[in-house]
Design a protein around this motif. Structure first.
Motif, PDB file in Angstrom:
ATOM      1  N   ARG A   1       3.203  60.461  39.710  1.00 32.41           N
ATOM      2  CA  ARG A   1       2.368  59.979  40.808  1.00 32.41           C
ATOM      3  C   ARG A   1       2.824  60.601  42.122  1.00 32.41           C
ATOM      4  O   ARG A   1       4.007  60.768  42.364  1.00 32.41           O
ATOM      5  CB  ARG A   1       2.459  58.464  40.918  1.00 32.41           C
ATOM      6  CG  ARG A   1       1.892  57.753  39.724  1.00 32.41           C
ATOM      7  CD  ARG A   1       1.955  56.250  39.902  1.00 32.41           C
ATOM      8  NE  ARG A   1       1.425  55.592  38.739  1.00 32.41           N
ATOM      9  CZ  ARG A   1       2.124  55.297  37.661  1.00 32.41           C
ATOM     10  NH1 ARG A   1       3.399  55.596  37.602  1.00 32.41           N
ATOM     11  NH2 ARG A   1       1.556  54.698  36.627  1.00 32.41           N
ATOM     12  N   ARG A   2       1.847  60.894  42.971  1.00 30.42           N
ATOM     13  CA  ARG A   2       2.190  61.301  44.338  1.00 30.42           C
ATOM     14  C   ARG A   2       2.721  60.063  45.058  1.00 30.42           C
ATOM     15  O   ARG A   2       2.311  58.941  44.765  1.00 30.42           O
ATOM     16  CB  ARG A   2       0.946  61.820  45.064  1.00 30.42           C
ATOM     17  CG  ARG A   2       0.407  63.099  44.470  1.00 30.42           C
ATOM     18  CD  ARG A   2      -0.837  63.545  45.188  1.00 30.42           C
ATOM     19  NE  ARG A   2      -1.908  62.594  44.921  1.00 30.42           N
ATOM     20  CZ  ARG A   2      -2.872  62.285  45.773  1.00 30.42           C
ATOM     21  NH1 ARG A   2      -2.922  62.829  46.960  1.00 30.42           N
ATOM     22  NH2 ARG A   2      -3.807  61.423  45.452  1.00 30.42           N
ATOM     23  N   ALA A   3       3.602  60.243  46.006  1.00 26.19           N
ATOM     24  CA  ALA A   3       4.228  59.112  46.693  1.00 26.19           C
ATOM     25  C   ALA A   3       3.196  58.209  47.350  1.00 26.19           C
ATOM     26  O   ALA A   3       3.286  56.983  47.259  1.00 26.19           O
ATOM     27  CB  ALA A   3       5.234  59.615  47.733  1.00 26.19           C
ATOM     28  N   GLU A   4       2.164  58.781  48.000  1.00 27.44           N
ATOM     29  CA  GLU A   4       1.193  57.941  48.695  1.00 27.44           C
ATOM     30  C   GLU A   4       0.358  57.119  47.721  1.00 27.44           C
ATOM     31  O   GLU A   4      -0.122  56.046  48.064  1.00 27.44           O
ATOM     32  CB  GLU A   4       0.295  58.758  49.625  1.00 27.44           C
ATOM     33  CG  GLU A   4      -0.542  59.813  48.945  1.00 27.44           C
ATOM     34  CD  GLU A   4       0.155  61.148  48.766  1.00 27.44           C
ATOM     35  OE1 GLU A   4      -0.574  62.134  48.540  1.00 27.44           O
ATOM     36  OE2 GLU A   4       1.390  61.216  48.825  1.00 27.44           O
TER      37      GLU A   4
ATOM     38  N   ALA B   1       1.646  56.083  44.625  1.00 27.76           N
ATOM     39  CA  ALA B   1       2.599  55.141  44.038  1.00 27.76           C
ATOM     40  C   ALA B   1       2.889  53.972  44.974  1.00 27.76           C
ATOM     41  O   ALA B   1       3.184  52.871  44.523  1.00 27.76           O
ATOM     42  CB  ALA B   1       3.892  55.862  43.683  1.00 27.76           C
ATOM     43  N   GLU B   2       2.777  54.182  46.280  1.00 30.15           N
ATOM     44  CA  GLU B   2       3.081  53.132  47.242  1.00 30.15           C
ATOM     45  C   GLU B   2       1.954  52.122  47.405  1.00 30.15           C
ATOM     46  O   GLU B   2       2.167  51.040  47.919  1.00 30.15           O
ATOM     47  CB  GLU B   2       3.435  53.757  48.591  1.00 30.15           C
ATOM     48  CG  GLU B   2       4.740  54.519  48.535  1.00 30.15           C
ATOM     49  CD  GLU B   2       4.979  55.382  49.752  1.00 30.15           C
ATOM     50  OE1 GLU B   2       4.116  55.442  50.649  1.00 30.15           O
ATOM     51  OE2 GLU B   2       6.044  56.013  49.800  1.00 30.15           O
ATOM     52  N   LYS B   3       0.720  52.463  46.969  1.00 28.05           N
ATOM     53  CA  LYS B   3      -0.377  51.505  47.021  1.00 28.05           C
ATOM     54  C   LYS B   3      -0.116  50.431  45.977  1.00 28.05           C
ATOM     55  O   LYS B   3       0.096  50.741  44.818  1.00 28.05           O
ATOM     56  CB  LYS B   3      -1.719  52.183  46.747  1.00 28.05           C
ATOM     57  CG  LYS B   3      -2.183  53.076  47.845  1.00 28.05           C
ATOM     58  CD  LYS B   3      -3.541  53.641  47.504  1.00 28.05           C
ATOM     59  CE  LYS B   3      -4.025  54.573  48.589  1.00 28.05           C
ATOM     60  NZ  LYS B   3      -5.313  55.182  48.233  1.00 28.05           N
ATOM     61  N   PRO B   4      -0.153  49.151  46.348  1.00 33.17           N
ATOM     62  CA  PRO B   4       0.264  48.093  45.420  1.00 33.17           C
ATOM     63  C   PRO B   4      -0.586  47.942  44.159  1.00 33.17           C
ATOM     64  O   PRO B   4      -0.175  48.342  43.102  1.00 33.17           O
ATOM     65  CB  PRO B   4       0.231  46.830  46.256  1.00 33.17           C
ATOM     66  CG  PRO B   4      -0.443  47.180  47.518  1.00 33.17           C
ATOM     67  CD  PRO B   4      -0.511  48.668  47.626  1.00 33.17           C
TER      68      PRO B   4
ATOM     69  N   SER C   1      -2.947  51.590  42.282  1.00 32.96           N
ATOM     70  CA  SER C   1      -2.255  52.633  41.546  1.00 32.96           C
ATOM     71  C   SER C   1      -1.668  52.119  40.242  1.00 32.96           C
ATOM     72  O   SER C   1      -1.515  52.865  39.289  1.00 32.96           O
ATOM     73  CB  SER C   1      -1.166  53.270  42.400  1.00 32.96           C
ATOM     74  OG  SER C   1      -0.164  52.340  42.674  1.00 32.96           O
TER      75      SER C   1
END
Length: 70
Positions: A43-46, A48-51, A54
């Motif tokens: 996953r791209r970091a942005e 993966a950070e969506k609760p 993602s």
């Protein structure tokens, strides 16, 4: 953190079953190709950070998302 320099077409191996290859360099943008077993989440970091959103995407949906981003 390990920092490596790679040129277009060069790759790195992570463990015995993950390969990250620089597939294209265009100015300040770098396109990476990642080979990994299906059970390894990528996953791209942005993303993966969506609760919640993602967490529900499977790997095939992620690859579509990655193609759209490039």
């Amino acid at each position: 953190m390990l920092v490596l320099s790679r040129k277009d077409g060069q790759s790195i191996h992570i463990g015995s079953d993950i390969v990250v290859k620089v597939s294209q360099v265009n100015g300040s943008r770098v396109k990476l190709a990642i080979e990994a077993p299906r059970e390894v989440p990528i996953r791209r970091a942005e993303i993966a950070e969506k609760p919640a959103q993602s967490a529900t995407l499977d790997r095939s949906e992620m690859s579509v998302e990655l193609r759209r981003a490039s």
